[in-house]
Design a protein around this motif. Structure first.
Motif, PDB file in Angstrom:
ATOM      1  N   ASN A  37     -57.265 100.305  34.702  1.00 12.49           N
ATOM      2  CA  ASN A  37     -56.437 101.506  34.892  1.00 12.49           C
ATOM      3  C   ASN A  37     -56.410 102.377  33.638  1.00 12.49           C
ATOM      4  N   GLU A  38     -56.320 101.762  32.460  1.00  9.62           N
ATOM      5  CA  GLU A  38     -56.321 102.515  31.214  1.00  9.62           C
ATOM      6  C   GLU A  38     -57.646 103.263  31.025  1.00  9.62           C
ATOM      7  N   VAL A  39     -58.750 102.611  31.341  1.00  9.59           N
ATOM      8  CA  VAL A  39     -60.061 103.252  31.205  1.00  9.59           C
ATOM      9  C   VAL A  39     -60.166 104.427  32.182  1.00  9.59           C
ATOM     10  N   LYS A  40     -59.696 104.237  33.409  1.00  7.93           N
ATOM     11  CA  LYS A  40     -59.715 105.325  34.402  1.00  7.93           C
ATOM     12  C   LYS A  40     -58.865 106.510  33.947  1.00  7.93           C
ATOM     13  N   GLN A  41     -57.804 106.248  33.204  1.00  6.84           N
ATOM     14  CA  GLN A  41     -56.927 107.308  32.700  1.00  6.84           C
ATOM     15  C   GLN A  41     -57.501 107.989  31.456  1.00  6.84           C
ATOM     16  N   GLY A  42     -58.644 107.501  30.963  1.00  6.11           N
ATOM     17  CA  GLY A  42     -59.282 108.107  29.806  1.00  6.11           C
ATOM     18  C   GLY A  42     -58.767 107.626  28.469  1.00  6.11           C
ATOM     19  N   LYS A  43     -58.034 106.520  28.451  1.00  4.01           N
ATOM     20  CA  LYS A  43     -57.466 106.008  27.205  1.00  4.01           C
ATOM     21  C   LYS A  43     -58.510 105.328  26.312  1.00  4.01           C
ATOM     22  N   HIS A  44     -59.650 104.966  26.868  1.00  2.78           N
ATOM     23  CA  HIS A  44     -60.705 104.296  26.113  1.00  2.78           C
ATOM     24  C   HIS A  44     -62.033 104.991  26.444  1.00  2.78           C
ATOM     25  N   PRO A  45     -62.316 106.131  25.810  1.00  2.00           N
ATOM     26  CA  PRO A  45     -63.491 106.929  26.186  1.00  2.00           C
ATOM     27  C   PRO A  45     -64.834 106.244  25.910  1.00  2.00           C
ATOM     28  N   GLU A  46     -64.838 105.177  25.133  1.00  5.70           N
ATOM     29  CA  GLU A  46     -66.088 104.462  24.849  1.00  5.70           C
ATOM     30  C   GLU A  46     -66.470 103.501  25.975  1.00  5.70           C
ATOM     31  N   TYR A  47     -65.636 103.420  27.013  1.00  2.51           N
ATOM     32  CA  TYR A  47     -65.838 102.464  28.099  1.00  2.51           C
ATOM     33  C   TYR A  47     -65.762 103.165  29.454  1.00  2.51           C
ATOM     34  N   HIS A  48     -66.307 102.523  30.480  1.00  2.22           N
ATOM     35  CA  HIS A  48     -66.239 103.045  31.840  1.00  2.22           C
ATOM     36  C   HIS A  48     -65.990 101.884  32.791  1.00  2.22           C
ATOM     37  N   VAL A  49     -65.661 102.214  34.050  1.00  2.00           N
ATOM     38  CA  VAL A  49     -65.366 101.201  35.056  1.00  2.00           C
ATOM     39  C   VAL A  49     -66.562 101.062  35.993  1.00  2.00           C
ATOM     40  N   ARG A  50     -66.926  99.824  36.257  1.00  2.00           N
ATOM     41  CA  ARG A  50     -67.962  99.501  37.229  1.00  2.00           C
ATOM     42  C   ARG A  50     -67.340  98.681  38.349  1.00  2.00           C
ATOM     43  N   SER A  51     -68.042  98.616  39.471  1.00  2.00           N
ATOM     44  CA  SER A  51     -67.572  97.810  40.600  1.00  2.00           C
ATOM     45  C   SER A  51     -68.757  97.079  41.201  1.00  2.00           C
ATOM     46  N   ASN A  52     -68.524  95.834  41.575  1.00  2.00           N
ATOM     47  CA  ASN A  52     -69.571  95.074  42.259  1.00  2.00           C
ATOM     48  C   ASN A  52     -69.353  95.099  43.772  1.00  2.00           C
ATOM     49  N   GLY A  53     -68.490  96.000  44.233  1.00  2.00           N
ATOM     50  CA  GLY A  53     -68.168  96.099  45.653  1.00  2.00           C
ATOM     51  C   GLY A  53     -66.883  95.389  46.017  1.00  2.00           C
ATOM     52  N   ARG A  54     -66.451  94.463  45.164  1.00  2.00           N
ATOM     53  CA  ARG A  54     -65.205  93.724  45.408  1.00  2.00           C
ATOM     54  C   ARG A  54     -64.250  93.832  44.232  1.00  2.00           C
ATOM     55  N   VAL A  55     -64.798  93.810  43.036  1.00  2.00           N
ATOM     56  CA  VAL A  55     -63.979  93.765  41.833  1.00  2.00           C
ATOM     57  C   VAL A  55     -64.395  94.894  40.888  1.00  2.00           C
ATOM     58  N   GLU A  56     -63.399  95.585  40.326  1.00  2.00           N
ATOM     59  CA  GLU A  56     -63.679  96.584  39.301  1.00  2.00           C
ATOM     60  C   GLU A  56     -63.555  95.911  37.940  1.00  2.00           C
ATOM     61  N   TYR A  57     -64.429  96.302  37.020  1.00  2.00           N
ATOM     62  CA  TYR A  57     -64.396  95.736  35.687  1.00  2.00           C
ATOM     63  C   TYR A  57     -64.817  96.787  34.681  1.00  2.00           C
ATOM     64  N   VAL A  58     -64.530  96.528  33.417  1.00  2.00           N
ATOM     65  CA  VAL A  58     -64.790  97.466  32.330  1.00  2.00           C
ATOM     66  C   VAL A  58     -66.116  97.117  31.668  1.00  2.00           C
ATOM     67  N   ALA A  59     -66.871  98.164  31.336  1.00  2.00           N
ATOM     68  CA  ALA A  59     -68.134  98.004  30.614  1.00  2.00           C
ATOM     69  C   ALA A  59     -68.187  99.059  29.510  1.00  2.00           C
ATOM     70  N   SER A  60     -68.836  98.722  28.407  1.00  2.00           N
ATOM     71  CA  SER A  60     -68.977  99.702  27.339  1.00  2.00           C
ATOM     72  C   SER A  60     -70.030 100.726  27.740  1.00  2.00           C
ATOM     73  N   ASN A  61     -69.857 101.955  27.264  1.00  2.00           N
ATOM     74  CA  ASN A  61     -70.833 102.996  27.547  1.00  2.00           C
ATOM     75  C   ASN A  61     -72.143 102.653  26.844  1.00  2.00           C
ATOM     76  N   PRO A  62     -73.278 102.881  27.483  1.00  2.00           N
ATOM     77  CA  PRO A  62     -74.560 102.549  26.869  1.00  2.00           C
ATOM     78  C   PRO A  62     -74.838 103.418  25.646  1.00  2.00           C
ATOM     79  N   ASP A  63     -75.290 102.768  24.571  1.00  2.00           N
ATOM     80  CA  ASP A  63     -75.661 103.507  23.365  1.00  2.00           C
ATOM     81  C   ASP A  63     -76.803 102.831  22.617  1.00  2.00           C
ATOM     82  N   GLY A  64     -77.430 101.826  23.220  1.00  2.00           N
ATOM     83  CA  GLY A  64     -78.558 101.164  22.588  1.00  2.00           C
ATOM     84  C   GLY A  64     -78.188 100.037  21.640  1.00  2.00           C
TER      85      GLY A  64
END
Length: 71
Positions: A37-64
């Motif tokens: 929820n915090e990531v969706k609200q933009g509180k952690h701009p270095e991260y985004h939310v992914r979903s496997n179809g059942r569960v949402e989880y946080v992942a870091s933004n790709p940067d190499g």
């Protein structure tokens, strides 16, 4: 030089799902659902939310960099 991760995994389920996190600057651990929820609200701009179809989880933004991935 890569930055230290802002979010660190502190607990995983038996299946490997990250369930609790330590967010730099906060004293208490944060459960996965609250962090999502915090990531969706933009509180952690270095991260985004992914979903496997059942569960949402946080992942870091790709940067190499492997150093700042969750884990």
């Amino acid at each position: 030089m890569a930055k230290t991760p802002k979010i660190k995994v502190t607990k995983e389920s038996s299946t490997g799902l990250n369930t609790r996190f330590k967010v730099r600057g906060k004293s208490a651990e944060v459960p996965r659902t609250k962090l999502v929820n915090e990531v969706k609200q933009g509180k952690h701009p270095e991260y985004h939310v992914r979903s496997n179809g059942r569960v949402e989880y946080v992942a870091s933004n790709p940067d190499g960099s492997k150093r700042n991935n969750l884990g």
